[in-house]
Enzyme design. Structure first.
Site, short mmCIF file in Angstrom:
data_model
loop_
_atom_site.label_atom_id
_atom_site.label_comp_id
_atom_site.label_asym_id
_atom_site.label_seq_id
_atom_site.Cartn_x
_atom_site.Cartn_y
_atom_site.Cartn_z
N HIS A 78 -41.17 -18.94 -11.88
CA HIS A 78 -40.24 -19.86 -11.23
C HIS A 78 -38.81 -19.32 -11.30
O HIS A 78 -38.04 -19.45 -10.33
CB HIS A 78 -40.33 -21.23 -11.91
N GLU A 81 -38.44 -16.84 -8.59
CA GLU A 81 -38.30 -17.49 -7.28
C GLU A 81 -36.83 -17.80 -6.98
O GLU A 81 -36.33 -17.55 -5.88
CB GLU A 81 -39.13 -18.77 -7.24
N HIS A 82 -36.12 -18.31 -7.96
CA HIS A 82 -34.69 -18.59 -7.79
C HIS A 82 -33.91 -17.31 -7.54
O HIS A 82 -33.05 -17.24 -6.65
CB HIS A 82 -34.14 -19.27 -9.05
#
Length: 456
Positions: A78, A81-82
């Site tokens: 995650h 992803e950022h």
């Protein structure tokens, strides 16, 4: 080219392309054509060309999710992803943002437990730009140290926001209770502790390990030409990597040890909330289980709409909840089913018993033809209407490639849904009732006494 071919499953083999791209047509229905190309590098490209549609959605899927993180890397998927929106060798974060804003498009990403998707929706004429930018983000991110530090704070704020939402907390704790020590039980975003501990080099190692050509799947749907999409993907990949080697596509996930709930449990998370958030359920089906169509019909009947049993009994007849529904999550080697309601803390025990009673009633007494057909109709209508959106079509292609290994056209899916019988649904309900049960409650409760009555 005919408007319709005979419906049926189209297998999606993960074999090497053999030195040249291999293209197959998977489906032709009502003018929409689904095609798949496997490139020599192992990259797969699937498109659905929809006549007269003026928009298109493109996604790049990576077969890695939170379950794949090593110890010390939890939350890296995650986090990454950022970071991929923060800049590449060719673009900074502002360049990426303005590329889509300037054409009225939108771009986003989603991290799951088993895969990650980066996607954009634009006008058909802007699709080459969208493919260019998404490919650049996925293949050429720089993960700048300053960006890493600032984005860590953003993610910590995101986790704090989620922790302030008692509904989110209830669902997270429910998944942990049902799945036990399985990697799927971990929260997708990590925890504040793991995000503070993970380093830039850890995330970089995760990126370089998993974001390889053989792991990449590009899907696009809408107003497009398949060959042009493939050409753009090849060009942008070559620009990012120089010379691409040859490889077979990465094999699909087959799952590992399923683990999960072995004994019934109640978990109460004490919070000073105005509502109690009540979840009860158990282990479910894997993503490739053929009975998933039966489970979908069961969910429609039990808690999928305003005519469902849960909605009618808990909300309409008794006024005990505003939000009440059932749900299922399916993964490569595990899954779970659950029933949820948000209600007054004083009524939480009663609501839990009512939800369980509806599930038990379905298992013991079954359902009549009218209720079955209403559930099937709701599900079938939702499937058809959902495909009015190019994003839904794009997602269907990605899941077929990464999860199922077979593409099912709409007629085939509808046939399988309509083949579900009342006996199938009752047997599935009985199987669920017979399994160990998990109950998770978030609210102003000091103990679990009010909820022990719903355990077997």
């Amino acid at each position: 080219m005919p408007d319709r071919t005979a419906p049926g499953p189209a297998e999606l083999p993960t074999t090497a392309a053999g030195g040249a791209p291999v293209t197959t047509t998977l489906s032709e229905q009502d003018g929409a054509v689904v095609r798949r190309t496997v490139l020599p590098s192992g990259v797969r490209v699937l498109t659905e060309s929809v006549p007269a549609q003026r928009s298109a959605t493109v996604g790049c899927w990576v077969g890695v999710g939170s379950r794949d993180e090593d110890d010390g890397h939890h939350g890296s998927t995650h986090f990454l992803e950022h970071l991929l929106f923060k800049g590449t060798e060719r673009r900074d974060a502002m360049d990426i943002a303005t590329a889509f804003d300037a054409v009225g498009g939108e771009a986003n990403a989603a991290t799951g437990k088993e895969h990650t998707t980066y996607y954009a929706r634009v006008l058909d004429e802007d699709l080459p730009m969208a493919v260019d930018v998404v490919t650049d983000m996925v293949t050429s991110a720089v993960l700048d140290e300053d960006d890493f530090a600032s984005e860590r704070e953003v993610i910590l704020e995101e986790l704090a926001m989620n922790d302030d939402d008692p509904g989110d907390v209830a669902h997270e704790r429910f998944a942990e209770l049902v799945l036990g020590d399985h990697p799927l039980a971990r929260p997708i975003g990590g925890t504040p502790e793991t995000i503070r501990a993970v380093g830039r080099d850890d995330v970089w190692a995760h990126y370089r390990r998993h974001y390889q050509p053989s792991q990449l799947v590009f899907t696009a749907a809408g107003g497009l030409d398949h060959d042009e999409v493939v050409e753009t993907v090849e060009r942008e990949l070559a620009r990012a990597a120089g010379t691409l080697g040859e490889a077979a596509p990465a094999p699909r996930r087959t799952g590992g040890t399923s683990g999960g709930l072995t004994a019934s449990q109640v978990l109460v998370v004490e919070r000073p909330t105005e509502q109690a958030h009540v979840l009860l359920g158990t282990t479910g089906l894997t993503a490739t289980d053929e009975r998933r169509f039966t489970l979908s019909v069961l969910n429609a009947v039990l808690g999928g709409g305003m005519s469902s049993r849960l909605f009618q009994e808990v909300r309409e007849k008794r006024g005990l909840a505003y939000s009440v529904y059932s749900f299922a999550a399916n993964y490569a080697d595990s899954g779970y089913v659950g029933l949820y309601a948000g209600c007054s803390p004083a009524k939480a025990g009663q609501v839990a018993e009512l939800m369980l009673a509806e599930l038990v009633g379905l298992a013991e007494r079954g359902l009549d033809t009218e209720e079955l057909q209403r559930g099937i109709g709701q599900l079938a209508g939702g499937l058809v209407l959902g495909l009015e959106d190019s994003g839904a079509r794009m997602n269907r292609l990605g899941k077929a490639e990464l999860v199922h290994g077979v593409f099912l056209d709409l007629d085939t899916v509808l046939a399988r849904v309509r083949a579900v019988t009342a006996d199938d649904v009752q047997a599935m309900a009985a199987e669920i009732v017979g399994r160990p049960r998990a109950v998770t409650v978030v609210g102003p409760f000091a103990d679990d006494r009010a909820f022990r009555g719903v355990l077997p």
